[in-house]
Design a protein around this motif. Structure first.
Motif, PDB file in Angstrom:
ATOM      1  N   THR A 101       0.839  -1.202   0.000  1.00 20.10           N
ATOM      2  CA  THR A 101       0.000   0.000   0.000  1.00 20.10           C
ATOM      3  C   THR A 101       0.879   1.259   0.000  1.00 20.10           C
ATOM      4  O   THR A 101       2.083   1.183   0.225  1.00 20.10           O
ATOM      5  N   LEU A 134       0.818   2.447  -8.847  1.00 13.33           N
ATOM      6  CA  LEU A 134       0.964   1.414  -7.808  1.00 13.33           C
ATOM      7  C   LEU A 134       2.079   1.837  -6.857  1.00 13.33           C
ATOM      8  O   LEU A 134       2.931   2.653  -7.219  1.00 13.33           O
ATOM      9  N   GLU A 151      -4.100   0.709  -2.331  1.00 11.79           N
ATOM     10  CA  GLU A 151      -3.318  -0.244  -3.134  1.00 11.79           C
ATOM     11  C   GLU A 151      -3.043   0.308  -4.534  1.00 11.79           C
ATOM     12  O   GLU A 151      -2.101  -0.120  -5.198  1.00 11.79           O
ATOM     13  N   MET A 152      -3.904   1.224  -4.974  1.00 14.43           N
ATOM     14  CA  MET A 152      -3.728   1.799  -6.313  1.00 14.43           C
ATOM     15  C   MET A 152      -4.461   3.137  -6.405  1.00 14.43           C
ATOM     16  O   MET A 152      -5.494   3.311  -5.757  1.00 14.43           O
ATOM     17  N   HIS A 179       6.044   3.524  -7.383  1.00 18.03           N
ATOM     18  CA  HIS A 179       6.128   4.253  -8.664  1.00 18.03           C
ATOM     19  C   HIS A 179       7.221   5.326  -8.602  1.00 18.03           C
ATOM     20  O   HIS A 179       7.473   5.915  -7.557  1.00 18.03           O
TER      21      HIS A 179
END
Ligand code: ATP
Length: 133
Positions: A3, A35, A21-22, A38
Motif C-alpha cells: 500500500t 501502484l 493499493e492503487m 512508482h
C-alpha cells in the motif's frame, strides 16, 4: 498487498487520506494508474474521477483539475475541487449542466464564454457520473 499513502486536498481542506493499493486519475495526457513504488512524477489533472483502491474496494472522487504528485510511498492530489460521491449535490450538478448547455447554445464557438461553459459542463457531467457509480 503493498500500500501507499493517498491524500486528496483542495483549497477548502482534506477530502481523503488513507492507505491505498492503487490510484488512478485522469491526467491531461490520459488515464494514469499508480501502484506503490512508482517513480516520482508531477502531472496536471483533467476534470475526471480519481479512483482509490483500498481492500479491493474502489473509492471514487470527482476532481476538477489540479495536480497529482507521485512518490514511491505517497500520492498527493492537489485539486481545484474534489467531492466524494456522498457529498455531491445531484440537483445542483444537473442545474449546472443545464445552465452550461444553454450557454453553449448561445455562445459563439471561439469566445471565452463558450470555453467557460464547456468547462462547467465537463465538471457537471463528471459530478453526475461519480454520484451515479
Ligand atoms: P456550480 O455552478 O454549481 O457552482 P461549478 O462547477 O461552477 O458548479 P466549482 O467552481 O467547480 O463549481 O466548485 C465550487 C465549490 O462548490 C467547490 O467547493 C465544489 O466542491 C463545490 N461544488 C460544486 N458543485 C457541487 C455539487 N454538485 N455538489 C457538491 N459540491 C459542489
Amino acid at each position: 498487498m503493498k500500500t501507499m499513502q493517498a491524500n486528496v486536498v483542495t483549497p477548502d481542506g482534506s477530502v481523503y487520506n488513507g492507505q491505498v493499493e492503487m490510484v488512478s486519475a485522469k491526467t491531461t495526457e490520459g488515464e494514469l494508474g499508480i501502484l506503490p513504488g512508482h517513480l516520482p512524477l508531477v502531472t496536471p489533472l483533467d476534470v475526471g474521477a480519481v479512483r482509490l483502491k483500498h481492500d479491493s474496494k474502489i473509492q471514487l472522487i470527482a476532481v476538477s483539475g489540479g495536480f497529482m504528485e507521485v512518490r514511491p510511498d505517497e500520492v498527493n492530489v492537489l485539486a481545484e475541487s474534489a467531492e466524494l460521491p456522498s457529498d455531491i449535490d445531484v440537483a445542483r450538478a444537473r442545474a449546472a449542466k443545464e445552465r452550461a448547455e444553454r450557454r453553449l447554445e448561445q455562445a459563439k464557438k471561439d469566445n471565452i464564454d463558450f470555453k467557460r461553459a464547456e468547462m462547467a459542463l465537463k465538471r457537471a457531467i463528471n459530478r453526475l457520473d461519480v454520484a451515479n457509480k
